[in-house]
Design an enzyme around this catalytic site. Structure first.
Site, PDB file in Angstrom:
ATOM      1  N   CYS A   1      29.127  21.911  24.935  1.00 53.21           N
ATOM      2  CA  CYS A   1      28.034  21.980  25.907  1.00 53.21           C
ATOM      3  C   CYS A   1      27.298  23.315  25.856  1.00 53.21           C
ATOM      4  O   CYS A   1      26.357  23.514  26.605  1.00 53.21           O
ATOM      5  CB  CYS A   1      28.566  21.705  27.315  1.00 53.21           C
ATOM      6  SG  CYS A   1      29.734  22.948  27.905  1.00 53.21           S
TER       7      CYS A   1
ATOM      8  N   CYS B   1      41.848  26.161  14.549  1.00 57.32           N
ATOM      9  CA  CYS B   1      40.584  26.109  13.821  1.00 57.32           C
ATOM     10  C   CYS B   1      39.574  26.961  14.585  1.00 57.32           C
ATOM     11  O   CYS B   1      39.948  27.707  15.470  1.00 57.32           O
ATOM     12  CB  CYS B   1      40.088  24.673  13.682  1.00 57.32           C
ATOM     13  SG  CYS B   1      39.683  23.939  15.272  1.00 57.32           S
TER      14      CYS B   1
ATOM     15  N   CYS C   1      35.141  24.673  26.527  1.00 58.69           N
ATOM     16  CA  CYS C   1      35.254  25.098  27.909  1.00 58.69           C
ATOM     17  C   CYS C   1      36.334  24.297  28.621  1.00 58.69           C
ATOM     18  O   CYS C   1      36.707  23.206  28.207  1.00 58.69           O
ATOM     19  CB  CYS C   1      33.916  24.963  28.626  1.00 58.69           C
ATOM     20  SG  CYS C   1      33.315  23.284  28.710  1.00 58.69           S
TER      21      CYS C   1
ATOM     22  N   CYS D   1      65.540  57.146  61.205  1.00 62.00           N
ATOM     23  CA  CYS D   1      64.757  56.177  60.451  1.00 62.00           C
ATOM     24  C   CYS D   1      63.500  56.814  59.887  1.00 62.00           C
ATOM     25  O   CYS D   1      63.026  56.430  58.836  1.00 62.00           O
ATOM     26  CB  CYS D   1      64.419  54.957  61.303  1.00 62.00           C
ATOM     27  SG  CYS D   1      63.615  55.343  62.846  1.00 62.00           S
TER      28      CYS D   1
ATOM     29  N   HIS E   1      60.404  52.683  66.082  1.00 62.34           N
ATOM     30  CA  HIS E   1      61.253  52.526  64.923  1.00 62.34           C
ATOM     31  C   HIS E   1      60.387  52.442  63.672  1.00 62.34           C
ATOM     32  O   HIS E   1      59.318  51.857  63.697  1.00 62.34           O
ATOM     33  CB  HIS E   1      62.092  51.257  65.078  1.00 62.34           C
ATOM     34  CG  HIS E   1      63.077  51.076  63.979  1.00 62.34           C
ATOM     35  ND1 HIS E   1      63.975  52.051  63.616  1.00 62.34           N
ATOM     36  CD2 HIS E   1      63.290  50.034  63.149  1.00 62.34           C
ATOM     37  CE1 HIS E   1      64.704  51.606  62.597  1.00 62.34           C
ATOM     38  NE2 HIS E   1      64.309  50.396  62.294  1.00 62.34           N
TER      39      HIS E   1
END
Lengths: 108, 583
Positions: B149, B162, B167, B272, B551
């Protein structure tokens, strides 16, 4: 029918021009940046990961994933991103379309 | 075991020569954005990961880690690819080269052009020559088109048996494959190989290795064009270990230990804030590479309470293969001894700890206070430069000052007045994403008239603007979101800030600002993203709770998998968990 053929030829020629001038890559770059910024990319990526994780990688294929994710992903593209790209594309075409001929490109 | 396991164990001790260290696709120079902040409130719902919900005690255990490994190992290599002839692989290599060059040809030319522009004033003749050259190259390199196309958009695949190009969306390639019994094809955009017999995109290690080499090669050329004066490792050095690495892991399927580099840290009493920062250090690829290459040893060090020794020990513990949580008590004690304000069992701000720890590590490695152009790991990793430009609005004089930066603190308060100079600035109710914050950070702001005295026209009380831009970007960029407000009463801003998993910093650098005239700046023709400005997120630190008490938890990426670290508790996390960590 003949009009369709002309339209197709124009479309092909425009696409080729976009690729050759590098405009397509630039557009892609802009799109990529916008989609990352808006969180779209991360969202889609996470969605894909979740689907694959739930199903197991062996049972997933690209086609299937596309079918499941694409509609949602397409719908979620932010409006302003679409607008930006469309505007840019239009501007580019307006500036560059004059010398564009719709003759079929030669076979390589 | 494919990619997930390969990179860490054997290739670590090289002190991170820019991009060969990166396990990411080629566009990331230094694959790291440290997002840092005392900020996020983690998701209210428990993490939606497969194996972690009921797994409370201890660090991550063997079998859940195996799940991670399996997740990568699920898909076996495509046998059809393995059986393909060497000529097919050669064909693939040719197509890869063609596609990569075709994709970046304009960038090559643009880069060339930009260099010319930097060196000499633009001359019409020269540009014409360049354009003629470009046309010549274009004529030699055909644009790919679907043979049926003639479309040149969308996914195009080239048959590996090849010369057919077809598409995907209209099914022309698959029609060709069916008719001719050809089964392998390569997609030109992504360079992935499609196998019609497997009905999917496939991979195999030799092919992947080849692709990686070609990508590195072209990336090297792009970098060279973007920054011609930068010294880099020669390409051969970057390619060689990569291939050796493949052979050694590919041959006997050697896997790194399942828990290497993942270990929970015990909470030693409101620590922490320390644990999250230490985890961020552990998962910082540059620091990790540096400390695992054993540059600093406690046996040779004579300093008291040396944080660098403690870092060394921390890495040793994390990579020891032990799975029980580790209590970084030595680190804590050394911090207490070296900085009095952090001593005690009180809750602390992770950002303060981060900055203190960086300084202490620097002291441990270098032993002095000298920080400019410092060769130590900390400054090589985190140090960049900010350029602040003050422009006097009456005479146009620009005063430029450079400031070193270790991290970037971003303001979250809604603007009271918008600045005209930056139309991209955030909406009025404050920023919503990291990019918003950065736009605001680099926007020109007007200075108080009284506060500035122009050095050129000498008149006080002039209007002036000030703009901050990044002069040099650090390999690891760390952001802090200023969520704590101290007005009449202190409060926490809970707005959700979206953090992207990839970040392009080039709009915020002086290079971009200088190169673009106003027309360019409005994305009329943005120059291609600079490879050195591309960052990837690897760690996020979250804070939940209030200003007084709360925390910290954090997310970190380890071998392409995200983990959530909550003191001793380590669980799997997904990218979406990380990005949705929000208020």
């Amino acid at each position: 029918m003949a009009q369709d053929a002309v339209a197709d030829r124009v479309k092909v020629a425009v696409e080729q021009r976009l690729v050759e001038s590098g405009e397509k890559e630039r557009l892609q770059e802009i799109l990529r940046a916008h989609l990352i910024e808006s969180g779209w990319k991360d969202h889609v990526k996470a969605q894909c990961r979740d689907i694959i994780r739930a199903r197991g990688a062996a049972n997933s294929s690209v086609e299937q994933l596309m079918r499941e994710v694409a509609p949602d992903a397409r719908a979620n593209i932010p409006e302003n991103v679409k607008r930006t790209l469309l505007t840019r594309l239009k501007t580019y075409l307006m500036e560059n379309i004059q010398d564009l001929d719709a003759t079929p490109p030669s076979q390589p | 075991m494919p990619k997930a396991g390969r990179s860490t164990s054997s290739s670590l001790p090289s002190p991170a020569p820019s991009w060969s260290d990166s396990t990411l696709p080629f566009q990331t120079l230094l694959a790291s954005t440290g997002s840092f902040g005392n900020t996020y409130v983690p998701p209210a719902t428990p993490l939606t990961t497969q194996s972690s919900a009921d797994r409370s005690p201890g660090a991550i255990e063997g079998d859940s880690l195996d799940a991670v490994h399996r997740a990568g190992a699920h898909v076996p290599e495509c046998t059809h690819l393995g059986q393909a002839k060497p000529s097919t692989l050669q064909r693939y290599r040719t197509l890869v080269k063609y596609s990569l060059f075709q994709k970046y040809q304009h960038r090559f030319l643009a880069g060339f052009q930009a260099n010319q522009r930097d060196c000499a004033p633009p001359k019409g003749v020269r540009l014409q020559k360049l354009e003629a050259k470009r046309d010549a190259i274009l004529a030699r390199i055909p644009t790919p088109q679907c043979a049926t196309c003639r479309r040149s958009f969308g996914q195009l695949l080239v048959c590996l048996h090849c010369d057919f190009t077809g598409c995907w969306s209209n099914g022309h390639l698959r029609a060709h494959q069916k008719a001719n019994k050809h089964y392998l094809a390569v997609e030109l955009g992504t360079l992935a190989v499609y196998c019609a017999r497997c009905r999917d995109y496939v991979y195999s290690h030799p092919w992947e290795a080849m692709l990686r080499q070609e990508r590195l090669r072209i990336y090297h050329r792009l970098c060279q064009l973007a920054e011609p004066r930068t010294r880099r490792l020669p390409l051969a050095e970057c390619l060689a270990p990569e291939t050796n690495n493949h052979d050694s892991t590919g041959a006997d399927g050697a896997l790194p230990g399942p828990c290497d580099g993942i270990r929970g840290l015990r909470n030693l009493g409101s620590t922490c804030f320390m644990n999250v920062v230490l985890q961020a250090f552990v998962h910082n690829p540059l620091l990790r590479a540096h400390f695992l290459s054993d540059p600093h040893s406690a046996n040779r060090c004579t300093r008291e309470a040396c944080i660098a020794c403690q870092m060394d020990q921390l890495y040793g513990q994390v990579f020891s293969g032990e799975t029980t949580p580790y209590g970084p008590s030595g680190f804590l004690r050394a911090m207490w001894q070296s900085s009095t304000e952090l001593a005690g069992y009180a809750q602390q701000d992770a950002h303060e700890f981060f900055i203190t720890a960086l300084n202490q590590i620097h002291m441990g490695l270098c032993g002095d206070d000298h920080t400019f152009n410092c060769p130590c790991a900390v400054h090589q990793t985190f140090a960049g430069q900010l350029q602040s430009t003050v422009t006097c609005l009456s005479c146009g004089h620009q005063a430029v000052a450079n400031d070193p930066l270790l991290d970037v603190s971003l303001d979250l308060r809604p603007h009271t007045k918008r600045t005209r100079a930056e139309p991209l600035a955030a909406s009025d109710d404050g920023p919503h994403s990291l990019l918003d914050c950065l736009h605001r950070f680099t926007a020109a702001e007007s200075l108080d008239a009284q506060g500035y005295m122009c050095g050129s026209c000498g008149s006080a009380c002039q209007a002036a603007t000030k703009q901050l831009l990044f002069k040099s970007l650090p390999p690891v960029l760390s952001f802090q979101l200023k969520r704590f407000e101290h007005h009449s009463s202190a409060s926490k801003i809970e707005t959700f800030i979206r953090v992207p998993s990839e970040l392009d910093m080039s709009p915020f650098t002086t290079r971009r600002a200088a190169g673009g005239n106003p027309r360019n700046a409005e994305s009329a023709s943005p120059s291609p993203p600079h490879p050195a400005c591309h960052y990837q997120l690897f760690a996020v630190i979250n804070h939940e709770g209030t200003l007084e008490t709360g925390h910290y938890t954090m997310f970190a990426r380890h071998r392409k998998q995200w983990f959530r670290f909550d003191d001793h508790l380590v669980t799997l996390a997904s990218l979406s968990d990380v990005l949705q960590a929000k208020a």
